[in-house]
Design a protein around this motif. Structure first.
Motif, PDB file in Angstrom:
ATOM      1  N   ALA A   1      33.992  50.964  42.758  1.00  0.00           N
ATOM      2  CA  ALA A   1      33.691  50.113  41.602  1.00  0.00           C
ATOM      3  C   ALA A   1      34.957  49.774  40.829  1.00  0.00           C
ATOM      4  O   ALA A   1      35.139  48.634  40.372  1.00  0.00           O
ATOM      5  CB  ALA A   1      32.684  50.809  40.696  1.00  0.00           C
ATOM      6  N   ALA A   2      35.845  50.757  40.679  1.00  0.00           N
ATOM      7  CA  ALA A   2      37.084  50.521  39.932  1.00  0.00           C
ATOM      8  C   ALA A   2      37.993  49.546  40.670  1.00  0.00           C
ATOM      9  O   ALA A   2      38.548  48.608  40.069  1.00  0.00           O
ATOM     10  CB  ALA A   2      37.805  51.846  39.695  1.00  0.00           C
ATOM     11  N   ILE A   3      38.150  49.742  41.983  1.00  0.00           N
ATOM     12  CA  ILE A   3      39.025  48.855  42.755  1.00  0.00           C
ATOM     13  C   ILE A   3      38.442  47.447  42.808  1.00  0.00           C
ATOM     14  O   ILE A   3      39.168  46.457  42.669  1.00  0.00           O
ATOM     15  CB  ILE A   3      39.237  49.424  44.170  1.00  0.00           C
ATOM     16  N   ASP A   4      37.130  47.351  43.014  1.00  0.00           N
ATOM     17  CA  ASP A   4      36.503  46.030  43.047  1.00  0.00           C
ATOM     18  C   ASP A   4      36.646  45.320  41.704  1.00  0.00           C
ATOM     19  O   ASP A   4      36.789  44.089  41.651  1.00  0.00           O
ATOM     20  CB  ASP A   4      35.020  46.156  43.400  1.00  0.00           C
ATOM     21  N   LYS A   5      36.590  46.084  40.624  1.00  0.00           N
ATOM     22  CA  LYS A   5      36.754  45.478  39.303  1.00  0.00           C
ATOM     23  C   LYS A   5      38.163  44.905  39.162  1.00  0.00           C
ATOM     24  O   LYS A   5      38.343  43.769  38.679  1.00  0.00           O
ATOM     25  CB  LYS A   5      36.489  46.517  38.221  1.00  0.00           C
ATOM     26  N   ALA A   6      39.163  45.667  39.587  1.00  0.00           N
ATOM     27  CA  ALA A   6      40.549  45.182  39.510  1.00  0.00           C
ATOM     28  C   ALA A   6      40.750  43.964  40.400  1.00  0.00           C
ATOM     29  O   ALA A   6      41.376  42.972  39.985  1.00  0.00           O
ATOM     30  CB  ALA A   6      41.511  46.309  39.903  1.00  0.00           C
ATOM     31  N   ASN A   7      40.232  44.016  41.610  1.00  0.00           N
ATOM     32  CA  ASN A   7      40.385  42.871  42.516  1.00  0.00           C
ATOM     33  C   ASN A   7      39.630  41.655  41.995  1.00  0.00           C
ATOM     34  O   ASN A   7      40.120  40.520  42.082  1.00  0.00           O
ATOM     35  CB  ASN A   7      39.869  43.239  43.909  1.00  0.00           C
ATOM     36  N   GLY A   8      38.434  41.862  41.476  1.00  0.00           N
ATOM     37  CA  GLY A   8      37.645  40.749  40.959  1.00  0.00           C
ATOM     38  C   GLY A   8      38.310  40.056  39.786  1.00  0.00           C
ATOM     39  O   GLY A   8      38.237  38.827  39.659  1.00  0.00           O
ATOM     40  N   ARG A   9      38.970  40.836  38.940  1.00  0.00           N
ATOM     41  CA  ARG A   9      39.661  40.226  37.802  1.00  0.00           C
ATOM     42  C   ARG A   9      40.820  39.353  38.266  1.00  0.00           C
ATOM     43  O   ARG A   9      41.084  38.289  37.688  1.00  0.00           O
ATOM     44  CB  ARG A   9      40.173  41.324  36.864  1.00  0.00           C
ATOM     45  N   VAL A  10      41.499  39.782  39.322  1.00  0.00           N
ATOM     46  CA  VAL A  10      42.594  38.974  39.847  1.00  0.00           C
ATOM     47  C   VAL A  10      42.056  37.661  40.408  1.00  0.00           C
ATOM     48  O   VAL A  10      42.627  36.587  40.190  1.00  0.00           O
ATOM     49  CB  VAL A  10      43.377  39.756  40.921  1.00  0.00           C
ATOM     50  N   VAL A  11      40.950  37.734  41.129  1.00  0.00           N
ATOM     51  CA  VAL A  11      40.341  36.522  41.683  1.00  0.00           C
ATOM     52  C   VAL A  11      39.945  35.570  40.563  1.00  0.00           C
ATOM     53  O   VAL A  11      40.220  34.363  40.614  1.00  0.00           O
ATOM     54  CB  VAL A  11      39.108  36.883  42.541  1.00  0.00           C
ATOM     55  N   SER A  12      39.303  36.099  39.532  1.00  0.00           N
ATOM     56  CA  SER A  12      38.878  35.262  38.414  1.00  0.00           C
ATOM     57  C   SER A  12      40.069  34.645  37.689  1.00  0.00           C
ATOM     58  O   SER A  12      40.053  33.455  37.335  1.00  0.00           O
ATOM     59  CB  SER A  12      38.038  36.102  37.442  1.00  0.00           C
ATOM     60  N   ALA A  13      41.105  35.453  37.478  1.00  0.00           N
ATOM     61  CA  ALA A  13      42.289  34.939  36.784  1.00  0.00           C
ATOM     62  C   ALA A  13      42.980  33.855  37.607  1.00  0.00           C
ATOM     63  O   ALA A  13      43.464  32.857  37.059  1.00  0.00           O
ATOM     64  CB  ALA A  13      43.251  36.084  36.490  1.00  0.00           C
ATOM     65  N   ARG A  14      43.008  34.053  38.917  1.00  0.00           N
ATOM     66  CA  ARG A  14      43.654  33.061  39.767  1.00  0.00           C
ATOM     67  C   ARG A  14      42.896  31.731  39.716  1.00  0.00           C
ATOM     68  O   ARG A  14      43.502  30.662  39.652  1.00  0.00           O
ATOM     69  CB  ARG A  14      43.717  33.564  41.199  1.00  0.00           C
ATOM     70  N   ARG A  15      41.566  31.809  39.763  1.00  0.00           N
ATOM     71  CA  ARG A  15      40.780  30.588  39.694  1.00  0.00           C
ATOM     72  C   ARG A  15      41.034  29.847  38.393  1.00  0.00           C
ATOM     73  O   ARG A  15      41.109  28.605  38.353  1.00  0.00           O
ATOM     74  CB  ARG A  15      39.296  30.919  39.831  1.00  0.00           C
ATOM     75  N   LYS A  16      41.158  30.614  37.322  1.00  0.00           N
ATOM     76  CA  LYS A  16      41.415  29.978  36.030  1.00  0.00           C
ATOM     77  C   LYS A  16      42.783  29.307  36.019  1.00  0.00           C
ATOM     78  O   LYS A  16      42.937  28.192  35.498  1.00  0.00           O
ATOM     79  CB  LYS A  16      41.337  31.032  34.928  1.00  0.00           C
ATOM     80  N   VAL A  17      43.781  29.973  36.615  1.00  0.00           N
ATOM     81  CA  VAL A  17      45.120  29.378  36.680  1.00  0.00           C
ATOM     82  C   VAL A  17      45.096  28.085  37.484  1.00  0.00           C
ATOM     83  O   VAL A  17      45.675  27.069  37.089  1.00  0.00           O
ATOM     84  CB  VAL A  17      46.114  30.381  37.293  1.00  0.00           C
ATOM     85  N   VAL A  18      44.415  28.111  38.627  1.00  0.00           N
ATOM     86  CA  VAL A  18      44.342  26.919  39.472  1.00  0.00           C
ATOM     87  C   VAL A  18      43.662  25.771  38.725  1.00  0.00           C
ATOM     88  O   VAL A  18      44.118  24.622  38.769  1.00  0.00           O
ATOM     89  CB  VAL A  18      43.587  27.256  40.776  1.00  0.00           C
ATOM     90  N   ALA A  19      42.563  26.071  38.035  1.00  0.00           N
ATOM     91  CA  ALA A  19      41.849  25.024  37.310  1.00  0.00           C
ATOM     92  C   ALA A  19      42.702  24.452  36.185  1.00  0.00           C
ATOM     93  O   ALA A  19      42.769  23.227  35.998  1.00  0.00           O
ATOM     94  CB  ALA A  19      40.545  25.592  36.753  1.00  0.00           C
ATOM     95  N   LEU A  20      43.366  25.334  35.423  1.00  0.00           N
ATOM     96  CA  LEU A  20      44.199  24.849  34.323  1.00  0.00           C
ATOM     97  C   LEU A  20      45.417  24.082  34.833  1.00  0.00           C
ATOM     98  O   LEU A  20      45.833  23.088  34.226  1.00  0.00           O
ATOM     99  CB  LEU A  20      44.650  26.027  33.455  1.00  0.00           C
ATOM    100  N   ARG A  21      45.977  24.518  35.956  1.00  0.00           N
ATOM    101  CA  ARG A  21      47.135  23.817  36.511  1.00  0.00           C
ATOM    102  C   ARG A  21      46.734  22.427  36.976  1.00  0.00           C
ATOM    103  O   ARG A  21      47.460  21.455  36.786  1.00  0.00           O
ATOM    104  CB  ARG A  21      47.713  24.634  37.660  1.00  0.00           C
ATOM    105  N   LYS A  22      45.554  22.334  37.587  1.00  0.00           N
ATOM    106  CA  LYS A  22      45.078  21.021  38.017  1.00  0.00           C
ATOM    107  C   LYS A  22      44.813  20.130  36.802  1.00  0.00           C
ATOM    108  O   LYS A  22      45.138  18.934  36.809  1.00  0.00           O
ATOM    109  CB  LYS A  22      43.793  21.184  38.832  1.00  0.00           C
ATOM    110  N   GLU A  23      44.261  20.724  35.764  1.00  0.00           N
ATOM    111  CA  GLU A  23      44.001  19.952  34.551  1.00  0.00           C
ATOM    112  C   GLU A  23      45.304  19.464  33.933  1.00  0.00           C
ATOM    113  O   GLU A  23      45.399  18.309  33.493  1.00  0.00           O
ATOM    114  CB  GLU A  23      43.246  20.839  33.560  1.00  0.00           C
ATOM    115  N   ASP A  24      46.314  20.326  33.923  1.00  0.00           N
ATOM    116  CA  ASP A  24      47.621  19.916  33.394  1.00  0.00           C
ATOM    117  C   ASP A  24      48.234  18.808  34.239  1.00  0.00           C
ATOM    118  O   ASP A  24      48.816  17.849  33.709  1.00  0.00           O
ATOM    119  CB  ASP A  24      48.559  21.123  33.349  1.00  0.00           C
ATOM    120  N   ASP A  25      48.133  18.940  35.554  1.00  0.00           N
ATOM    121  CA  ASP A  25      48.693  17.913  36.432  1.00  0.00           C
ATOM    122  C   ASP A  25      47.999  16.579  36.223  1.00  0.00           C
ATOM    123  O   ASP A  25      48.646  15.519  36.193  1.00  0.00           O
ATOM    124  CB  ASP A  25      48.568  18.348  37.895  1.00  0.00           C
TER     125      ASP A  25
END
Length: 896
Positions: A718-742
């Motif tokens: 549960a702890a490892i999945d939580k850490a990995n899931g947060r990275v996935v979520s953060a990456r998606r947010k970065v990709v979306a914001l970068r596309k919006e900026d572009d």
């Protein structure tokens, strides 16, 4: 409003409502009325609902008489049927063979309907290949293979098609999943069309078999890591009771090749064999166009920076698939029987395709004998049809189905579908035919239970316990526990006794303690049996009313009651914090040894006590007092995001929560998950607490903290999945914001009339783009960087924890010599005499293997950092445990 006595319902205006309802229904019926094309398509897809052999002739006539002719529609119906009902493929090949006959009054220029359908069908297959839809492409190859045997497709073009898939195996760095699927496409095509292909080219089968065998040989180390029955001291895998899917394929191909594929006739129905081949002067076989399997597409699962700061793509691993043997060869098909391979893979395809509807899947599985050669399975009890058993067959359908479903369920490191799907499917099969499926399920349970002492992988054993408990809950928790009473004489940590505890714990979660307690024999109810706890999964509030738990009140009982009264009165978090500060001052004046830990324990347990009535009460309590929890963690009441404070304070919070729910380990996991979700603690805190304190929670207080069980693994996962899931979520947010900026930047340039295609100074462009990043993107990048560090720390701390358990240094506070001894061959041969510590160590080794193989993609991302930190002390040192740790690590990370 009046009541309509005629229809038993209310209506308005003298029945107008009822008339409007009927008119609307008629309109909907007219809107959805099937066209003749739709009816013909449905008839093709539903072929064989009664008797496929009798329906083929009628369906052929219907297709020929359908006007106007719609070849794309017919081709689509065939594609749907082939890829979603693969058990019918021989009959669709027969239907296409019939449609290759010309009309009653043919002309020289007439092209048979079957040829037109086949040409259009190929275009659909090419689309599957281009999309790398592997399952659909493989089933289409099955169709082509049958048509090759029926002489509708040229052998040369079929050879070229299969070679195009073996070419995938020669690609540099081909992934396990891609190579495995390519092997299945080529190998199963050869298995079906072998008689014709061997006759056309005597060396071709050897070519395909050699290519597949070469790939299998390259995965030897990976097979050792995911075999359900394996030994720590050796790479050898017991072959008597388990086999890998590709090994099963190539073994059967070799067996068929030795007989020039003569035995293929006993594997598959060939209803088209009654038709003579076409005269080449009348109709030439169709030549399949050449096909090139496209290069592997990079599937994004998460994105993490490696140690050099560059971004690395991480995708889910695919491992060799092993299937256990639960029944003897006279009950279910043997692994080395070609007919058995065909049956098992057909069942697996049905499982895969009909995941969306387990009821339909169960029905089709029990009707599967209809699509096999007569005599393959024993007739149903009470059946009036006299079928002569086929030599070497006459298997039990239900046992074969259950064995295959459980094999798919127990695949390591994880099954392809959710566990609940396989569990629910077995339940549905039992409901459809309880008298025949029930005995097969019971025998499967007993066989798996026996294999626990033979080295069944700990993750497979955990899933077995989960399935057993859920299955029992669906059938009144009825099981003959008395069969296992003699096993209570085994050591308390023996896998069989551990299985009993886990299964009963899962059963209690699905019912209640008293009911499960009554289903057990008296010997298992005893406290010293360590099978079921005396008390149910109730909270253990340390500061409870003394009249309930002891004769003397806890010295902090009054303080806890005061906090409880504040919570019950829904006091503001600030008021509770102020009260705790006052309590802290009073405890300091009374020389309390650990004031801060005591205050945290009182506050956390009191809060959990308020939330112990239900899950909603728990969530409401945590959400209402988030500022309080952050203050207790050391982050301050004003902190709203991120984990702050000291590691000691966060550990105290975890310890208090675990102590409160020590009789209910499921709630421990739930509370820990919520604390991570609200960022009161971070995953690294949970990992550290688990290795040091996890095994103190539960029934066996004497378990060493240097070993892990399934409960501790659940917390780590549960702890490892939580850490990995947060990275996935953060990456998606970065990709979306970068596309919006572009997009914003491009619109701004277009609005100002700037030519976006003009050359820009390469030295200034990156700096200009960085300066143009929005504040939201900058914040998201910062959060992403922070979360990847948290992910690396969680993985690193887990790895260090396993190493401390399995190969502690000589100065370790809790040395664990059994972890070193159980990796030897002599120890494994002597496992009948193992005690508690040896079985504890063996289980911990199993969870280390599961950690490495389940999180291999993430471990590879940080492989250099983790190796340097964790394995440095084993360099140049002779240590059996260290060598085994490194071997498992190297296999999982692709270094061996």
């Amino acid at each position: 409003m009046s009541y309509d006595r005629r229809g038993g319902g209310y209506y308005q205006g003298g029945g107008g409502g009822r008339r409007r309802h009927r008119d609307d229904y008629d309109d909907r019926r007219r809107d959805h009325q099937e066209t003749p094309d739709d009816q013909l398509k449905a008839a093709i897809i539903k072929l064989g609902e009664v008797d496929p052999s009798e329906e083929l002739g009628r369906l052929e006539i219907r297709i020929r008489e359908h006007i106007p002719r719609n070849i794309p529609l017919l081709s689509e119906a065939f594609r749907i049927s082939v890829t979603e009902q693969p058990f019918k493929i021989p009959y669709y090949a027969t239907l296409l063979r019939q449609l290759h006959n010309k009309s009653d009054n043919p002309t020289e220029e007439e092209t048979p309907i079957g040829r037109l359908i086949l040409e259009d069908f190929w275009r659909g297959f090419q689309g599957y290949v281009d999309q790398t839809a592997w399952r659909e492409a493989r089933l289409c190859i099955h169709f082509f293979a049958h048509l090759t045997v029926a002489k509708l497709i040229s052998a040369d073009s079929m050879l070229a098609l299969l070679r195009s898939f073996t070419a995938v195996l020669d690609e540099f760095g081909v992934s396990n999943g891609r190579a495995k699927r390519a092997c299945l496409c080529a190998g199963e095509g050869l298995l079906i069309a072998g008689p014709i292909l061997k006759e056309h080219s005597s060396t071709f089968p050897d070519e395909i078999i050699t290519a597949i065998q070469a790939y299998i040989d390259s995965t030897a180390s990976q097979k050792w890591l995911v075999a359900p029955l394996s030994m720590l001291h050796s790479d050898s895998i017991p072959q008597e009771n388990t086999i890998e899917l590709l090994d099963m394929l190539v073994t059967n191909l070799k067996k068929l090749n030795e007989s020039d594929f003569a035995d293929t006739e006993n594997c598959l129905p060939r209803p088209y064999a009654i038709y003579p081949p076409f005269d080449p002067s009348v109709l030439q076989p169709y030549v399949l166009p050449s096909v090139l399997v496209p290069p592997e597409a990079i599937e994004m699962d998460t994105l993490s920076p490696d140690t050099s700061g560059e971004e690395t793509q991480v995708k889910k691993d695919e491992w060799p698939e092993f299937f256990p043997r639960l029944f003897p060869s006279e009950v279910s098909p043997d692994f080395v029987n070609p007919a058995g391979y065909v049956i098992r893979t057909a069942i697996l395809d049905i499982l895969d395709i009909f995941e969306v509807n387990r009821k339909e899947c169960a029905r089709l599985l029990l009707e599967y004998p209809k699509w096999n050669l007569p005599g393959t399975f024993k007739p149903k009890p009470g059946s009036t049809m006299a079928v002569e058993p086929a030599p070497g067959k006459d298997w039990q359908l239900e046992s074969t189905i259950i064995e295959t479903v459980l094999g798919a369920y127990l695949i390591l490191p994880e099954s392809s579908k959710k566990s609940i799907y396989y569990i629910g499917l077995i339940t549905e099969i039992c409901k459809l035919s309880p008298s025949t499926v029930g005995p097969a399920v019971g025998k499967s349970i007993r066989r798996l239970y026996t294999s626990l002492a033979d080295g069944l992988d700990v993750e497979a054993a955990r899933r077995f316990a989960e399935w057993f408990a859920v299955h029992m809950s669906n059938f009144g928790f009825q099981w003959v526990w008395k069969e296992w009473v003699p096993d209570l004489e085994l050591t308390v940590q023996h896998p069989k006794r551990a299985f009993m505890r886990r299964a009963i714990e899962f059963e209690i979660r699905l019912a209640y303690h008293e009911r499960i307690f009554k289903t057990l024999p008296e010997q298992m109810q005893a406290a010293d049996a360590y099978t079921i706890p005396d008390n149910g999964p109730t909270p253990a509030f340390e500061y409870e009313d003394p009249g309930k738990f002891s004769l003397f009140p806890h010295k902090h009982h009054d303080s806890a009651q005061a906090i409880l009264n504040l919570f019950r009165g829904r006091a503001k978090a600030e008021d509770v914090i102020t009260h705790l500060d006052t309590l802290r001052e009073s405890l300091e004046s009374s020389d309390e040894p650990d004031v801060d830990s005591t205050v945290r324990s009182i506050a956390v347990q009191s809060l959990l006590h308020i939330g112990s009535r239900s899950f909603s009460h728990l969530l409401n309590a945590i959400e209402r007092y988030l500022p309080l929890l952050r203050n207790l963690a050391g982050g301050g009441a004003s902190s709203t995001t991120g984990v702050g404070g000291s590691a000691e304070a966060r550990t105290d919070i975890l310890a208090a929560a675990a102590a409160f729910w020590k009789h209910n380990r499921q709630m421990v996991a739930i509370v820990f998950d919520k604390l991570m979700q609200y960022q009161i603690v971070d995953p690294t805190d949970v990992v550290g607490w688990t290795f040091l304190n996890g095994s103190a929670i539960g029934q066996l207080s004497e378990v060493s903290p240097m070993n892990l069980s399934a409960f501790e693994w659940d917390l780590l996962r549960a702890a490892i999945d939580k850490a990995n899931g947060r990275v996935v979520s953060a990456r998606r947010k970065v990709v979306a914001l970068r596309k919006e900026d572009d997009d914003t930047r491009a619109k701004a340039k277009a609005g100002s009339g700037v030519d976006t295609n003009m050359e820009v100074d390469l030295e200034t462009k990156p700096q200009e783009e960085a300066d143009a990043d929005s504040p939201q993107l900058v914040a998201a990048l910062k959060a992403y960087s922070s979360l990847t560090k948290e992910q690396r720390m969680a993985l690193s701390k887990t790895l260090e924890g396993f190493i401390s358990c399995l190969a502690p240094s000589s100065t370790a506070p809790h040395p664990n010599p059994q972890a070193r001894t159980v990796v030897s061959e002599s120890a494994w041969e002597n496992r009948a005499n193992w005690g508690r510590d040896e079985w504890n160590a063996w289980e911990t080794w199993g969870w280390y293997k599961q950690f490495c193989r389940a999180y291999a993609p993430y471990l590879r991302t940080y492989v250099n950092t983790l190796e340097t930190v964790s394995f440095g002390r084993f360099e140049g040192v002779s240590d059996p445990a260290g060598d085994t740790l490194k071997k498992i690590w190297n296999v999982a990370t692709g270094q061996e």
